[in-house]
Write an enzyme that holds these catalytic residues in place. Structure first.
Site, short mmCIF file in Angstrom:
data_model
loop_
_atom_site.label_atom_id
_atom_site.label_comp_id
_atom_site.label_asym_id
_atom_site.label_seq_id
_atom_site.Cartn_x
_atom_site.Cartn_y
_atom_site.Cartn_z
N LEU A 1 5.95 88.48 46.10
CA LEU A 1 7.21 88.26 45.41
C LEU A 1 7.19 89.15 44.18
O LEU A 1 6.17 89.22 43.48
CB LEU A 1 7.35 86.79 44.99
N ASP A 2 8.30 89.81 43.90
CA ASP A 2 8.36 90.71 42.77
C ASP A 2 8.02 90.01 41.46
O ASP A 2 8.23 88.79 41.32
CB ASP A 2 9.76 91.32 42.63
N PHE A 3 7.55 90.78 40.50
CA PHE A 3 7.25 90.29 39.16
C PHE A 3 8.44 89.54 38.56
O PHE A 3 8.27 88.50 37.91
CB PHE A 3 6.87 91.48 38.27
N SER B 1 10.91 88.09 40.24
CA SER B 1 11.48 87.11 41.17
C SER B 1 10.63 85.84 41.13
O SER B 1 9.48 85.85 40.69
CB SER B 1 11.52 87.67 42.60
#
Length: 235
Positions: free
Chosen positions: A101-103, A105
């Protein structure tokens, strides 16, 4: 068995990540550093990762974590940012995140020491659904919804059809539920960019049959036996 499968059974990483570790020269067998794929491991062989011996773990663990914004989903970060793994240093087995998961998100992240299951979850052929709640700028039109459902062009390739549903229309933003099964880099954000909307908030609320539910940010729990069975049956 092949070295990368052995590492997966040890809970070190998924087979795909294990291959990256081998290529980087981080794995040795009986004292010899291995950098080529296809090496077979036999009973009695000593396998080490970064100099530390690893062995298959009999007990498989599955953890659902609500990742907050501001953490990276890697074991370590060269930029010194917080990682999700800092919460599991004292966990009885070594866990690894399934996918990323993105930083910036948040939401559902699965962690496990079951490398085979992690590999199946991430393999494109299994087309495991990932559902996100997104708050985006502006009013999303039915035409934009249609484009997202049909697929948009990213990196000269069209995205697979997505399931898209408008949840709430606000004065200057729209809340949308999006389900995809691909795993391109920052895909949901880029899909909305392609139809003229910037993502303000992105939360993964479902991964395969698993649901985030009311788990608070930064909290985690182990999967129930029923959830584990459902997960395995879905692959």
């Amino acid at each position: 068995m092949r070295l990368q499968k052995y590492l997966a059974q040890c809970g070190v990483a998924s087979r795909r990540h294990a291959e990256e570790m081998i290529a980087q020269g981080l794995v040795s067998v009986n004292g010899q550093v291995i950098t080529q794929m296809g090496v077979q491991v036999e009973e009695g062989d000593e396998v080490c990762v970064k100099g530390e011996a690893v062995r298959p773990e009999e007990v498989k663990k599955y953890v659902l974590y609500h990742k907050p914004i501001g953490e990276v989903t890697t074991v370590s970060d060269p930029e010194g940012r917080p990682t999700v793994m800092q919460h599991f240093r004292d966990y009885p087995v070594r866990l690894y995140p399934v996918g990323r998961l993105d930083f910036d998100s948040e939401g559902l992240l699965l962690l496990t020491n079951d490398g085979d299951l992690a590999d199946k979850m991430m393999h494109p052929s299994n087309e495991v659904d990932k559902t996100y709640l997104a708050r985006v700028t502006g009013n999303v039109t039915l035409e934009s919804v249609r484009e997202l459902r049909m697929g948009v062009m990213l990196d000269d390739h069209k995205t697979s059809p997505a399931r898209v549903r408008i949840i709430k229309e606000e004065t200057f933003a729209t809340v949308v539920l999006v389900t995809i099964h691909e795993g391109r880099n920052r895909q949901v954000r880029r899909m909305f960019d392609a139809v003229g909307h910037r993502v303000l908030m992105l939360r993964r609320v479902k991964f395969g049959p698993l649901e985030l539910g009311d788990l608070k940010r930064g909290q985690w729990r182990e999967l129930t036996d029923k959830e584990v069975d459902a997960l395995k049956k879905s692959l």
